[in-house]
Design a protein around this motif. Structure first.
Motif, PDB file in Angstrom:
ATOM      1  N   LEU A   1      15.700 -16.763   3.271  1.00  0.00           N
ATOM      2  CA  LEU A   1      15.090 -15.326   3.205  1.00  0.00           C
ATOM      3  C   LEU A   1      14.979 -14.403   4.221  1.00  0.00           C
ATOM      4  N   GLN A   2      15.927 -13.409   4.096  1.00  0.00           N
ATOM      5  CA  GLN A   2      16.205 -12.563   5.232  1.00  0.00           C
ATOM      6  C   GLN A   2      15.440 -11.103   4.776  1.00  0.00           C
ATOM      7  N   HIS A   3      15.255 -10.972   3.491  1.00  0.00           N
ATOM      8  CA  HIS A   3      14.512  -9.325   3.458  1.00  0.00           C
ATOM      9  C   HIS A   3      13.803  -9.464   2.141  1.00  0.00           C
ATOM     10  N   VAL A   4      12.875  -8.553   1.864  1.00  0.00           N
ATOM     11  CA  VAL A   4      12.340  -8.306   0.839  1.00  0.00           C
ATOM     12  C   VAL A   4      12.378  -6.835   0.352  1.00  0.00           C
ATOM     13  N   ALA A   5      12.687  -6.428  -0.640  1.00  0.00           N
ATOM     14  CA  ALA A   5      13.264  -5.120  -1.097  1.00  0.00           C
ATOM     15  C   ALA A   5      12.263  -4.444  -2.149  1.00  0.00           C
ATOM     16  N   TYR A   6      11.866  -3.203  -1.743  1.00  0.00           N
ATOM     17  CA  TYR A   6      11.159  -2.503  -2.871  1.00  0.00           C
ATOM     18  C   TYR A   6      11.994  -1.581  -3.441  1.00  0.00           C
ATOM     19  N   TRP A   7      11.946  -1.168  -4.575  1.00  0.00           N
ATOM     20  CA  TRP A   7      12.779  -0.370  -5.485  1.00  0.00           C
ATOM     21  C   TRP A   7      12.048   1.066  -5.713  1.00  0.00           C
ATOM     22  N   THR A   8      12.957   2.088  -5.623  1.00  0.00           N
ATOM     23  CA  THR A   8      12.281   3.342  -5.527  1.00  0.00           C
ATOM     24  C   THR A   8      13.278   4.517  -6.509  1.00  0.00           C
ATOM     25  N   GLN A   9      12.320   5.304  -7.217  1.00  0.00           N
ATOM     26  CA  GLN A   9      13.390   6.380  -8.008  1.00  0.00           C
ATOM     27  C   GLN A   9      13.074   7.622  -7.102  1.00  0.00           C
ATOM     28  N   ASP A  10      12.550   7.525  -6.045  1.00  0.00           N
ATOM     29  CA  ASP A  10      12.259   8.811  -5.138  1.00  0.00           C
ATOM     30  C   ASP A  10      12.598   8.417  -3.983  1.00  0.00           C
ATOM     31  N   TYR A  11      13.770   8.083  -3.425  1.00  0.00           N
ATOM     32  CA  TYR A  11      14.358   7.649  -2.323  1.00  0.00           C
ATOM     33  C   TYR A  11      13.990   8.304  -1.100  1.00  0.00           C
ATOM     34  N   ASP A  12      14.304   9.744  -1.241  1.00  0.00           N
ATOM     35  CA  ASP A  12      14.130  10.471  -0.064  1.00  0.00           C
ATOM     36  C   ASP A  12      12.523  10.774   0.524  1.00  0.00           C
ATOM     37  N   ALA A  13      11.610  10.867  -0.682  1.00  0.00           N
ATOM     38  CA  ALA A  13      10.085  10.747  -0.352  1.00  0.00           C
ATOM     39  C   ALA A  13       9.821   9.393   0.403  1.00  0.00           C
TER      40      ALA A  13
ATOM     41  N   ARG B   1       1.046  -1.271  -0.051  1.00  0.00           N
ATOM     42  CA  ARG B   1       0.039  -0.250  -0.059  1.00  0.00           C
ATOM     43  C   ARG B   1       0.919   1.338   0.050  1.00  0.00           C
ATOM     44  N   PHE B   2       2.079   1.051   0.068  1.00  0.00           N
ATOM     45  CA  PHE B   2       2.927   2.456   0.309  1.00  0.00           C
ATOM     46  C   PHE B   2       4.208   2.564  -0.495  1.00  0.00           C
ATOM     47  N   LEU B   3       4.561   1.279  -0.966  1.00  0.00           N
ATOM     48  CA  LEU B   3       5.823   1.078  -1.762  1.00  0.00           C
ATOM     49  C   LEU B   3       5.924   0.596  -3.285  1.00  0.00           C
ATOM     50  N   GLY B   4       4.595  -0.047  -3.609  1.00  0.00           N
ATOM     51  CA  GLY B   4       4.280  -0.740  -4.815  1.00  0.00           C
ATOM     52  C   GLY B   4       4.639  -2.338  -4.775  1.00  0.00           C
ATOM     53  N   SER B   5       4.979  -2.874  -5.646  1.00  0.00           N
ATOM     54  CA  SER B   5       5.532  -4.077  -5.770  1.00  0.00           C
ATOM     55  C   SER B   5       6.879  -4.696  -4.981  1.00  0.00           C
ATOM     56  N   ILE B   6       7.071  -5.699  -4.197  1.00  0.00           N
ATOM     57  CA  ILE B   6       8.158  -6.307  -3.881  1.00  0.00           C
ATOM     58  C   ILE B   6       8.790  -6.429  -5.156  1.00  0.00           C
ATOM     59  N   ARG B   7      10.243  -6.176  -5.420  1.00  0.00           N
ATOM     60  CA  ARG B   7      10.966  -6.219  -6.470  1.00  0.00           C
ATOM     61  C   ARG B   7      12.035  -7.225  -6.160  1.00  0.00           C
ATOM     62  N   GLN B   8      12.313  -7.803  -5.204  1.00  0.00           N
ATOM     63  CA  GLN B   8      13.672  -8.502  -4.705  1.00  0.00           C
ATOM     64  C   GLN B   8      13.371  -9.372  -3.514  1.00  0.00           C
ATOM     65  N   LEU B   9      13.687 -10.440  -3.559  1.00  0.00           N
ATOM     66  CA  LEU B   9      14.112 -11.537  -2.516  1.00  0.00           C
ATOM     67  C   LEU B   9      15.383 -11.642  -2.266  1.00  0.00           C
ATOM     68  N   GLY B  10      15.789 -11.474  -0.971  1.00  0.00           N
ATOM     69  CA  GLY B  10      17.347 -11.308  -0.653  1.00  0.00           C
ATOM     70  C   GLY B  10      17.325 -12.635   0.552  1.00  0.00           C
ATOM     71  N   TYR B  11      18.405 -13.418   0.108  1.00  0.00           N
ATOM     72  CA  TYR B  11      18.654 -14.766   0.828  1.00  0.00           C
ATOM     73  C   TYR B  11      19.860 -14.600   1.387  1.00  0.00           C
ATOM     74  N   VAL B  12      20.164 -14.847   2.634  1.00  0.00           N
ATOM     75  CA  VAL B  12      21.481 -14.967   3.348  1.00  0.00           C
ATOM     76  C   VAL B  12      22.025 -16.349   3.166  1.00  0.00           C
ATOM     77  N   VAL B  13      23.123 -16.820   2.569  1.00  0.00           N
ATOM     78  CA  VAL B  13      23.642 -17.974   2.569  1.00  0.00           C
ATOM     79  C   VAL B  13      24.977 -18.046   3.163  1.00  0.00           C
ATOM     80  N   ASP B  14      25.355 -19.305   3.623  1.00  0.00           N
ATOM     81  CA  ASP B  14      26.797 -19.523   4.132  1.00  0.00           C
ATOM     82  C   ASP B  14      27.605 -19.788   3.034  1.00  0.00           C
ATOM     83  N   ASP B  15      27.288 -20.269   1.943  1.00  0.00           N
ATOM     84  CA  ASP B  15      28.044 -20.529   0.975  1.00  0.00           C
ATOM     85  C   ASP B  15      27.472 -20.198  -0.599  1.00  0.00           C
ATOM     86  N   ILE B  16      27.886 -19.082  -1.135  1.00  0.00           N
ATOM     87  CA  ILE B  16      27.303 -18.260  -2.101  1.00  0.00           C
ATOM     88  C   ILE B  16      27.441 -19.037  -3.527  1.00  0.00           C
TER      89      ILE B  16
END
Length: 179
Positions: free
Chosen positions: A92-104, A3-18
């Motif tokens: 899965l450690q994080h989900v990321a929203y992408w922005t072109q208006d970071y400050d706002a 409702r405030f940032l649009g679609s989730i664009r990234q799933l971030g996985y923390v791994v011990d062996d990349i």
């Protein structure tokens, strides 16, 4: 959609062996190609407001419009990735929203009660922030600025995934200064 940032664009996985994680994702999941950076050049990094020198390896690939990020910490600098692993988690450690208006968008998140926990910058106009309020246990929200070179890198990664035939499953990150 959020409702405030649009679609989730990234799933971030923390791994011990990349390297093993990339191999699993491309051979079992069919996701790739992976763009791999063994030492991400993070500038202005802060954790709980304090500066630290982090050494993280990152690999990025797309599955359709969704970007998958694999992260391995290589030193013991304070980070939410380190905290996640120390708590006994992997995955899965994080989900990321992408922005072109970071400050706002950052101001809107803070108005919603989110507080900055970890932040930094990757390239020009590549700021990021992780918030300390978890969406559910172990998973946090990242706000990632995608203006400039980082945004062009993300587009290059998405384009490379379209119709990918399995060749060259791991590729080096291009130099952000050339994008």
């Amino acid at each position: 959609m959020s409702r405030f940032l649009g679609s989730i664009r990234q799933l971030g996985y923390v791994v011990d062996d990349i390297e093993a994680a990339m191999a699993h994702w491309h051979s079992v999941m069919g996701v790739g190609p992976w763009f791999y950076n063994p030492r991400v050049p993070i500038e202005d990094y802060r954790y709980d407001g304090e500066p630290h020198e982090v050494h993280n390896s990152v690999a990025l690939a797309n599955s359709g419009p969704m970007q998958v990020e694999l992260i391995q910490t290589r030193n013991d600098a304070p980070s939410m990735y380190r905290d996640f692993m120390r708590a006994g988690h992997k995955g899965l450690q994080h989900v990321a929203y992408w922005t072109q208006d970071y400050d706002a968008d950052l101001a809107r998140m803070e108005e919603e009660g989110f507080r900055q926990k970890m932040s930094g910058r990757v390239g020009a106009n590549g700021r990021f922030v992780y918030f300390d309020r978890e969406a559910h246990p172990g998973t946090v929200i990242e706000l990632s600025e995608v203006v400039g070179p980082k945004g062009r890198l993300f587009e290059l990664i998405r384009e490379a995934s379209e119709g990918w035939d399995g060749a060259e499953p791991v590729r080096p990150f291009p130099d952000l200064s050339t994008l």
